[in-house]
Design an enzyme around this catalytic site. Structure first.
Site, mmCIF file in Angstrom:
data_model
loop_
_atom_site.group_PDB
_atom_site.id
_atom_site.type_symbol
_atom_site.label_atom_id
_atom_site.label_comp_id
_atom_site.label_asym_id
_atom_site.label_seq_id
_atom_site.Cartn_x
_atom_site.Cartn_y
_atom_site.Cartn_z
ATOM 1 C CG ASN A 143 -59.734 -23.851 -37.249
ATOM 2 O OD1 ASN A 143 -59.814 -22.980 -36.400
ATOM 3 N ND2 ASN A 143 -59.576 -25.128 -36.934
ATOM 4 C CD GLU A 188 -62.465 -28.724 -37.226
ATOM 5 O OE1 GLU A 188 -63.265 -29.392 -36.532
ATOM 6 O OE2 GLU A 188 -61.231 -28.723 -37.062
ATOM 7 C CD GLU A 237 -53.218 -21.004 -41.915
ATOM 8 O OE1 GLU A 237 -54.386 -21.402 -41.770
ATOM 9 O OE2 GLU A 237 -52.235 -21.666 -41.556
ATOM 10 C CB CYS A 274 -52.042 -27.193 -44.063
ATOM 11 S SG CYS A 274 -53.179 -26.301 -45.138
HETATM 12 N N1 THU Z 1 -55.795 -25.774 -39.604
HETATM 13 C C1 THU Z 1 -55.762 -24.455 -39.966
HETATM 14 O O1 THU Z 1 -56.738 -23.708 -39.794
HETATM 15 N N2 THU Z 1 -54.612 -23.993 -40.531
HETATM 16 C C2 THU Z 1 -53.506 -24.735 -40.758
HETATM 17 O O2 THU Z 1 -52.562 -24.284 -41.393
HETATM 18 C C3 THU Z 1 -53.416 -26.087 -40.196
HETATM 19 C C4 THU Z 1 -54.717 -26.698 -39.840
HETATM 20 C C5 THU Z 1 -57.035 -26.289 -39.012
HETATM 21 C C6 THU Z 1 -57.828 -27.178 -39.931
HETATM 22 C C7 THU Z 1 -58.607 -28.044 -38.946
HETATM 23 O O3 THU Z 1 -59.814 -27.383 -38.636
HETATM 24 C C8 THU Z 1 -57.726 -28.095 -37.716
HETATM 25 O O4 THU Z 1 -56.750 -27.072 -37.868
HETATM 26 C C9 THU Z 1 -57.043 -29.426 -37.509
HETATM 27 O O5 THU Z 1 -56.371 -29.820 -38.647
#
Ligand code: THU
Length: 164
Positions: free
Chosen positions: A45, A47, A58, A97
């Site tokens: 991930n 941000e 993903e 998510c």
């Molecule tokens: N996050 C993911 O990378 N994948 C998911 O399926 C759920 C959430 C990340 C996004 C964000 O940077 C952190 O987790 C908290 O939500």
């Protein structure tokens, strides 16, 4: 669980999570997917100061597979994550998510297979396997657009390109 646990894939996901850029949530997620020829594509991930532009792990992995021309070949995806600030790993697994479920479904429908989604916490002490059809039942995919085309008579090319 339906299959032998793909530890190597989950370790690749946990290792990608170590490179997550998650200074706002402190929640690191890594994803690693495997294609039918054994290739592995990973993502973490990322941000952003404007929060809402966060890219999930993903997405990175699927985008890498797609760039290599292998979006239709994804067999399984491992996802590992957790809070970096927690002093010890809790047993909470990370499940994708809603948006990521939709993207995984796209890949599954393209390849006409039900992708295995292996979800884990950061130290892989908790692991659970799902099928994308379980995580996103009755999902809307590329095949639905073709059905719409048949119902409306609009040509598939028009539907896919967005041209009128
Ligand atoms: N996050 C993911 O990378 N994948 C998911 O399926 C759920 C959430 C990340 C996004 C964000 O940077 C952190 O987790 C908290 O939500």
């Amino acid at each position: 669980m339906p299959e032998k646990i793909p530890y190597e894939l989950l370790r690749a996901a946990a290792s990608a999570a170590r490179n997550a850029y998650a200074p706002y949530s402190n929640f690191a997620v890594g994803a690693a997917l495997q294609t039918s020829d054994g290739s592995v594509f990973a993502g973490a991930n990322m941000e952003n100061a404007s929060y809402g532009l966060t890219v999930c792990a993903e997405v990175g992995a699927l985008q890498a597979a797609s760039t290599a021309g292998k979006l239709a070949d994804v067999v399984r995806i491992g996802i590992a994550g957790g809070n970096l600030r927690a002093d010890k790993c809790d047993g909470e697994i990370v499940t994708p998510c809603g948006r990521c479920r939709q993207l995984i479904l796209e890949s599954a429908r393209l390849g006409s297979r039900d992708i295995e989604v292996w979800c884990a916490n950061l130290d892989l002490s908790s692991i659970k396997c799902f099928k994308i059809s379980e995580l996103l039942p009755h999902g809307f995919g590329p095949d639905n657009l073709v059905k719409i085309k048949i119902q409306t008579g609009i040509e598939a090319e028009t539907v896919h390109s967005g041209r009128r």
